[in-house]
Design a protein around this motif. Structure first.
Motif, PDB file in Angstrom:
ATOM      1  N   MET A 142       0.809  -1.214   0.000  1.00  0.00           N
ATOM      2  CA  MET A 142       0.000   0.000   0.000  1.00  0.00           C
ATOM      3  C   MET A 142       0.845   1.269   0.000  1.00  0.00           C
ATOM      4  N   VAL A 143       1.922   1.255   0.770  1.00  0.00           N
ATOM      5  CA  VAL A 143       2.765   2.447   0.854  1.00  0.00           C
ATOM      6  C   VAL A 143       3.527   2.611  -0.450  1.00  0.00           C
ATOM      7  N   PRO A 144       3.475   3.817  -1.056  1.00  0.00           N
ATOM      8  CA  PRO A 144       4.217   4.008  -2.304  1.00  0.00           C
ATOM      9  C   PRO A 144       5.697   3.687  -2.107  1.00  0.00           C
ATOM     10  N   GLU A 145       6.272   3.066  -3.113  1.00  0.00           N
ATOM     11  CA  GLU A 145       7.655   2.607  -3.001  1.00  0.00           C
ATOM     12  C   GLU A 145       8.621   3.720  -2.629  1.00  0.00           C
ATOM     13  N   ILE A 146       8.401   4.897  -3.196  1.00  0.00           N
ATOM     14  CA  ILE A 146       9.339   5.982  -2.937  1.00  0.00           C
ATOM     15  C   ILE A 146       9.269   6.406  -1.469  1.00  0.00           C
ATOM     16  N   VAL A 147       8.071   6.310  -0.873  1.00  0.00           N
ATOM     17  CA  VAL A 147       7.929   6.654   0.543  1.00  0.00           C
ATOM     18  C   VAL A 147       8.644   5.611   1.407  1.00  0.00           C
ATOM     19  N   THR A 148       8.451   4.339   1.074  1.00  0.00           N
ATOM     20  CA  THR A 148       9.180   3.291   1.782  1.00  0.00           C
ATOM     21  C   THR A 148      10.686   3.532   1.689  1.00  0.00           C
ATOM     22  N   ALA A 149      11.128   3.902   0.487  1.00  0.00           N
ATOM     23  CA  ALA A 149      12.560   4.128   0.276  1.00  0.00           C
ATOM     24  C   ALA A 149      13.064   5.248   1.184  1.00  0.00           C
ATOM     25  N   VAL A 150      12.337   6.362   1.207  1.00  0.00           N
ATOM     26  CA  VAL A 150      12.746   7.508   2.030  1.00  0.00           C
ATOM     27  C   VAL A 150      12.745   7.126   3.502  1.00  0.00           C
ATOM     28  N   ALA A 151      11.650   6.499   3.952  1.00  0.00           N
ATOM     29  CA  ALA A 151      11.528   6.141   5.366  1.00  0.00           C
ATOM     30  C   ALA A 151      12.660   5.207   5.782  1.00  0.00           C
ATOM     31  N   THR A 152      12.953   4.220   4.925  1.00  0.00           N
ATOM     32  CA  THR A 152      13.990   3.258   5.269  1.00  0.00           C
ATOM     33  C   THR A 152      15.362   3.924   5.327  1.00  0.00           C
ATOM     34  N   LEU A 153      15.619   4.785   4.355  1.00  0.00           N
ATOM     35  CA  LEU A 153      16.911   5.493   4.348  1.00  0.00           C
ATOM     36  C   LEU A 153      17.077   6.312   5.618  1.00  0.00           C
TER      37      LEU A 153
END
Lengths: 306, 273
Positions: B115-126
């Motif tokens: 559900m979470v947009p990939e780019i948001v996951t990427a930012v959050a994880t970074l």
């Protein structure tokens, strides 16, 4: 979608009752610790002060959100004015995702209907053919599309040698290319949920409508579409949501002029902008948009099956 | 059946379905064809040749792509294995433990990475890795991949488990099997096609990922997609088309495999009934 996904329906009794939570615990730990917690931290970061060239200073600040909506002059001391730069980028992203969704529906619905009305074996082969491209690397698919529609690419070459056009049509680095890219990336997402809905559709309803002298298209409009609406909504969301935050299609096909949310966020972390709080704020805004769409969807679902 | 009377028939739907397939496949097929082009320019066709495949394996950039491919496959195997393990346990908890508090929340959680947009996951994880001071590298890529592979492994596994009647395990218990034995010797073998299917899908998803990997990878580490993206930024070269074709073949083979496994699973189910 949620109502159709395996595992979402009423729980069947099982021999592991009482063990539900312990069995799901690893998933909770993994996703909770490495996705939920990071999103929470990202929220915190969006209210911190930026450090130049990446990173943050632990000082509360609303500068990131302020920068998103307002312009305060070069040195930040002028009275604030509404700044349309980033709002425009978001609006354009929403618009492009919408157009891509509509295109996907126009092609996807008839395809899904066609597949669902095939007999057994031919149906599963069609379904397989639609699924395969989805599993092919998205980067490679986007590169392929870029290769195809370049100014000197095969499409332009064929059109020119066929005498259809004299000059190559400039498609790359335009809004059109981005929409085409989004459409091409997420088309299977539209077909599959609609297919699932049509497959469960009771065709006797269509027969009944025909017996009552309804034309084929009237039946489609007033009987079929309402009946398969959950699948259509699910398909639209599955196309719209990833399109909104897409990075590859706008970046490779759109070029610098057609910035979308994805590229804007990426630039804050990987590019030259290096403004982490602003990137976090933009991500939060994107996430809220997506949440709104999902909540709308969930409510539509509950209204369908109370 | 006469078309006039068949309410399933709509004029124009067949051409649109064909157009849909055409649109999906044309770019891929053209890139495949051009990867065999014997020319240094990607524009003109100069006859069939395998030179770009030779270039991929032995050319100037061969070392870079080989190490990227090795990274990609190692990470995909590890991530898919862990994700499949977690997803199998989760599916058992979701489908075989009756109703319990927090079940629907758990369902939302498992699907959260989709559900979470990939780019948001990427930012959050970074941001998360930077906040806890974990240096970007193999480990960060692996953790991120495990997280977003879980729902993809979960879906086929849960679908399969839903199709298996609980009475098999019940029978095992009646015959004095422990619950673990019922899982190990009854449920797990029946689940095998679903688990394999989930594993393969998780593997492909991990192999394909670009955005998240790009955010959490360290400076020196490349996976195939990030290496390809880096090259494409300088323009599409013929060797990229050869690599793309190879990767495409890998994906298609794996999906076909997963599909065939799923079908044999269905057949098994039909035989039982």
């Amino acid at each position: 979608m949620a109502a159709q996904l395996p595992g979402s329906s009423r729980p069947a009794g099982g021999i592991y009752s009482g063990l539900g939570m312990p069995l799901i615990m690893p998933a909770w730990l993994c996703i909770g610790f490495f996705l939920l917690l990071p999103v929470a931290i990202m929220f915190v970061y969006s209210f911190l002060t930026k450090e130049f060239r990446g990173g943050v200073i632990w000082e509360f600040s609303t500068a990131a959100y302020d920068q998103f909506f307002f312009y305060r002059g070069l040195f930040g001391d002028e009275p604030r004015q509404l700044d349309w730069t980033y709002i425009t980028i978001f609006a354009r992203s929403i618009w492009q995702a919408l157009v891509a969704t509509i295109l996907c529906f126009i092609i996807g619905f008839p395809t899904a209907w066609f597949i669902a009305t095939r007999a057994g074996n031919s149906r599963s082969i069609w379904l397989f053919l639609i699924t395969v491209p989805y599993w092919v690397n998205l980067l490679i698919r986007t590169i392929s599309l870029k290769f195809l529609i370049r100014d000197q690419g095969p499409v332009n070459n064929w059109l020119i040698s066929g005498g259809v056009i004299g000059e190559p049509i400039h498609m790359i680095n335009t809004n059109f290319a981005v929409m085409l890219g989004l459409f091409y990336s997420y088309l299977p997402f539209m077909v599959l949920p609609i297919y699932a809905s049509v497959e469960r559709y009771n065709f006797a309803l269509s027969e009944a409508a025909a017996d009552l002298y309804s034309s084929r298209w009237t039946t489609l409009r007033y009987v079929v579409l309402p009946a398969v609406k959950p699948g259509i909504i699910a398909g639209c969301i599955l196309v719209f949501v990833p399109s909104l935050g897409a990075f590859l299609a706008p970046d490779l096909l759109g070029g610098a002029k057609n910035f979308m949310i994805g590229s804007l966020i990426e630039e804050q972390f990987k590019g030259n902008a290096g403004n982490w709080p602003f990137g976090a704020a933009a991500s939060m805004i994107l996430l809220s948009l997506v949440l709104c769409v999902l909540i709308f969807y969930a409510r539509a679902q509950t209204r369908e099956n109370p | 059946m006469r078309k006039q009377l068949d309410q399933r028939y709509f004029p124009g739907f067949l051409p649109i379905a064909c157009l849909c397939l055409f649109l999906l496949y044309a770019p891929l097929i053209i890139v495949m064809v051009y990867s065999f082009n014997d020319s240094t320019s990607i524009t003109s066709w100069q006859g069939f040749s395998l030179r770009w495949y030779k270039d991929v394996f032995f050319g100037v950039e061969a070392a870079k792509f080989k190490s990227a491919a090795a990274n990609s496959f190692v990470i995909a195997i590890a991530a898919a294995t862990v994700a499949t393990f977690i997803a199998t346990l989760a599916a058992t908890g979701m489908l075989r433990a009756g109703a319990f508090k927090g079940r629907s929340l758990s369902f939302a959680l498992i699907n959260l990475p989709i559900m979470v947009p990939e780019i948001v996951t990427a930012v959050a994880t970074l941001i998360f890795f930077s906040a806890i001071g974990l240096t970007p590298g193999y480990l960060t890529i692996l953790i991120a991949h495990i997280v977003f592979c879980i729902p993809f492994a979960y879906l086929p596994i849960a679908a399969r488990m839903q199709g298996i009647d609980g009475s098999f395990e019940q029978a095992a218990l009646d015959l004095y099997a422990t619950r673990f034995e019922a899982f190990r010797y009854v449920l797990l073998p029946l689940m095998a096609p679903g688990i394999l299917s989930g594993y393969l899908l998780a593997f492909i998803i991990s192999l394909d990922d670009f955005i998240i990997t790009n955010f959490v990878k360290g400076a020196g580490i490349e996976t195939l997609p990030t290496a390809i993206f880096g090259s494409v930024k300088r323009g599409i070269q013929p060797n990229i088309m050869a690599i793309s074709t190879l990767l495409l073949v890998v994906s298609v083979v794996l999906v076909t495999l997963s599909w065939l496994v799923g079908r044999s699973g269905q057949r098994l189910e039909n035989d039982q009934q």
